[in-house]
Design an enzyme around this catalytic site. Structure first.
Site, PDB file in Angstrom:
ATOM      1  CD  GLU A 117     -33.318 -22.039 -16.598  1.00 33.67           C
ATOM      2  OE1 GLU A 117     -32.806 -23.064 -16.176  1.00 33.67           O
ATOM      3  OE2 GLU A 117     -33.833 -21.174 -15.874  1.00 33.67           O
ATOM      4  CB  CYS A 149     -31.965 -17.510 -13.132  1.00 32.98           C
ATOM      5  SG  CYS A 149     -30.670 -17.130 -11.952  1.00 32.98           S
TER       6      CYS A 149
HETATM    7  N1  SAH Z   1     -26.675 -11.746 -12.461  1.00 32.32           N
HETATM    8  C1  SAH Z   1     -27.619 -10.744 -12.205  1.00 32.32           C
HETATM    9  C2  SAH Z   1     -28.959 -10.989 -12.868  1.00 32.32           C
HETATM   10  C3  SAH Z   1     -29.461 -12.398 -12.882  1.00 32.32           C
HETATM   11  S1  SAH Z   1     -29.936 -13.073 -11.306  1.00 32.32           S
HETATM   12  C4  SAH Z   1     -27.799 -10.534 -10.710  1.00 32.32           C
HETATM   13  O1  SAH Z   1     -27.288 -11.340  -9.945  1.00 32.32           O
HETATM   14  O2  SAH Z   1     -28.424  -9.543 -10.350  1.00 32.32           O
HETATM   15  C5  SAH Z   1     -31.413 -12.147 -10.926  1.00 32.32           C
HETATM   16  C6  SAH Z   1     -31.777 -12.139  -9.463  1.00 32.32           C
HETATM   17  O3  SAH Z   1     -32.226 -13.449  -9.061  1.00 32.32           O
HETATM   18  C7  SAH Z   1     -30.617 -11.774  -8.557  1.00 32.32           C
HETATM   19  O4  SAH Z   1     -30.999 -10.842  -7.573  1.00 32.32           O
HETATM   20  C8  SAH Z   1     -30.278 -13.118  -7.950  1.00 32.32           C
HETATM   21  O5  SAH Z   1     -29.597 -12.991  -6.747  1.00 32.32           O
HETATM   22  C9  SAH Z   1     -31.633 -13.753  -7.807  1.00 32.32           C
HETATM   23  N2  SAH Z   1     -31.593 -15.217  -7.603  1.00 32.32           N
HETATM   24  C10 SAH Z   1     -30.672 -16.093  -8.013  1.00 32.32           C
HETATM   25  N3  SAH Z   1     -30.958 -17.339  -7.593  1.00 32.32           N
HETATM   26  C11 SAH Z   1     -32.103 -17.252  -6.884  1.00 32.32           C
HETATM   27  C12 SAH Z   1     -32.926 -18.199  -6.183  1.00 32.32           C
HETATM   28  N4  SAH Z   1     -32.599 -19.471  -6.140  1.00 32.32           N
HETATM   29  N5  SAH Z   1     -34.029 -17.729  -5.557  1.00 32.32           N
HETATM   30  C13 SAH Z   1     -34.359 -16.418  -5.606  1.00 32.32           C
HETATM   31  N6  SAH Z   1     -33.645 -15.484  -6.266  1.00 32.32           N
HETATM   32  C14 SAH Z   1     -32.513 -15.883  -6.887  1.00 32.32           C
HETATM   33 FE1  SF4 Z   2     -24.604 -14.893 -11.630  1.00 35.74          FE
HETATM   34 FE2  SF4 Z   2     -24.927 -14.418  -9.024  1.00 35.74          FE
HETATM   35 FE3  SF4 Z   2     -26.676 -13.386 -10.796  1.00 35.74          FE
HETATM   36 FE4  SF4 Z   2     -26.598 -16.079 -10.298  1.00 35.74          FE
HETATM   37  S1  SF4 Z   2     -27.171 -14.441  -8.878  1.00 35.74           S
HETATM   38  S2  SF4 Z   2     -26.738 -15.085 -12.304  1.00 35.74           S
HETATM   39  S3  SF4 Z   2     -24.371 -16.380  -9.975  1.00 35.74           S
HETATM   40  S4  SF4 Z   2     -24.481 -12.921 -10.604  1.00 35.74           S
END
Ligand code: SAH
Ligand code: SF4
Length: 356
Positions: free
Chosen positions: A94, A338
């Site tokens: 995505e 994501c």
């Molecule tokens: N793995 C990395 C980058 C990808 S996630 C990380 O965790 O930083 C990017 C951001 O989106 C992270 O801060 C994550 O916690 C947040 N995120 C994940 N799922 C989410 C959701 N359902 N609603 C809002 N933010 C979310």
């Molecule tokens: Fe991976 Fe956590 Fe980032 Fe989701 S929020 S992409 S599980 S590290």
């Protein structure tokens, strides 16, 4: 040569493009023409590269992968956010395009959010990507191609890239850094317009500090104490908050760059004023900007914090001298977070294209 060994044009830095051109028996300057087609025009069909000789175009078609991604779905939200689902030979990934300003018709800033892995092994409790587990790493070329594809499809130059799609960039460090350099040098996006987001992989933060790049590093904290963070971001058991903070101090000292702290607000879990005060104590004098992220509901027990509590959380931080902003919610109705769109697609639920 098997399919998988064919070089992927979007993943080749200038010196490797030149080596490829020379291997094809062409003069070195054709590498610059080829680079323009790939990185500036976002052209993925060698036969369309009109200023290259026909023989070379045929050679390219036989020897390289011009593009590797197939657009499977595109959804657009009312706020102009576009979400793309790309197919790859082993999985789907995505990407999101977010226009700021007046929408895609005249934005002054267009931000692309890209994936670094298919799935993710970190397994954060609230994240749709984490729920699906880890499938595979994404190559640097596939990261750059996500940007180029969206740019070509939307017809607008992408000015900023955030590595905040599916995956943990620091568990795919080398490919992610190669993509950073390609986006900077070949696509022409300034280092300061690139943001890496990590769940707190300490060795990755330390490695990046030593590279002294001017990009922005965002750390996903989500909890002010180890007990809660162990539960929300399981990698905390390996790299607890004290170690994480030390690595952040080191990062700031080496690069001079203020870090971002990301904090997804979950109703009644991590959004109370005493938790904001605990977060403030943990930050201490570390120069950070706090991004408070409204939770985009997933198939989990977690719920979105009510706006009043979000406001209060922000006020506590600001009063303690920590600049904090509430991230504008983008494209919630198109499964903006994501991993959500892919999950739905693979579960066979409808993900129609066009306006949501
Ligand atoms: N793995 C990395 C980058 C990808 S996630 C990380 O965790 O930083 C990017 C951001 O989106 C992270 O801060 C994550 O916690 C947040 N995120 C994940 N799922 C989410 C959701 N359902 N609603 C809002 N933010 C979310
Ligand atoms: Fe991976 Fe956590 Fe980032 Fe989701 S929020 S992409 S599980 S590290």
């Amino acid at each position: 040569m098997t399919e998988t060994e064919r070089p992927h044009l979007a993943g080749l830095p200038a010196d490797r493009l030149e080596a490829l051109v020379v291997a094809a028996g062409q003069p070195g300057y054709r590498a610059r023409q080829l680079a323009r087609w790939v990185f500036k025009e976002g052209c993925f069909a060698p036969e369309a590269m009109s200023d290259l000789p026909a023989g070379f175009r045929e050679w390219l078609a036989a020897h390289v992968d011009a593009g590797r991604l197939r657009l499977l779905q595109r959804r657009e939200a009312r706020d102009g956010t576009r979400k793309y689902l790309f197919g790859h030979r082993d999985g789907t990934l995505e990407s999101v395009l977010m226009p700021y300003g007046e929408g895609l018709d005249g934005p002054d800033r267009v931000t692309a959010c890209i994936s670094t892995q298919v799935g993710c092994a970190v397994g954060c409790a609230f994240c749709a990507t984490g729920l699906a587990g880890f499938q595979r790493n994404v190559t640097a070329g596939d990261m750059v191609e996500q940007v180029l594809r969206m740019q070509a499809e939307a017809g607008h130059r992408i000015t900023n890239v955030v590595f905040m799609g599916m995956g943990e960039p620091f568990l795919n460090y080398d490919e992610t850094l190669a993509a950073v350099h390609l986006l900077n040098k070949s696509v022409g996006i300034g280092m300061r317009h690139l943001t890496l987001s990590t769940s707190g992989i300490v060795p990755g933060i330390r490695r990046l500090a030593a590279e002294r790049l001017q990009l922005t590093l965002a750390i996903s904290i989500h909890a002010p104490d180890d007990a809660l963070r162990d539960r929300l971001v399981p990698i905390n058991r390996k790299y607890p908050l004290a170690d994480l903070r030390e690595a952040m101090v080191d990062y700031f000292e080496q690069t001079g760059r203020r870090l971002s702290v990301e904090y997804v607000l979950l109703d009644d879990v991590n959004d109370h004023p005493d938790q904001a005060r605990a977060l403030s104590r943990w930050i201490g004098d570390l120069p950070v900007h706090v991004n408070l992220i409204p939770f985009n509901a997933t198939d989990t027990v977690f719920r979105t914090s009510p706006p009043a509590r979000v406001r209060q959380f922000r006020e506590v931080l600001e009063a303690a001298g920590h600049p904090a902003t509430v991230r504008r919610e983008r494209g919630a109705e198109i499964d903006g977070a994501c991993g959500q769109l892919r999950r739905r697609y693979e579960e066979g639920q409808p993900v129609e294209s066009g306006k949501a």
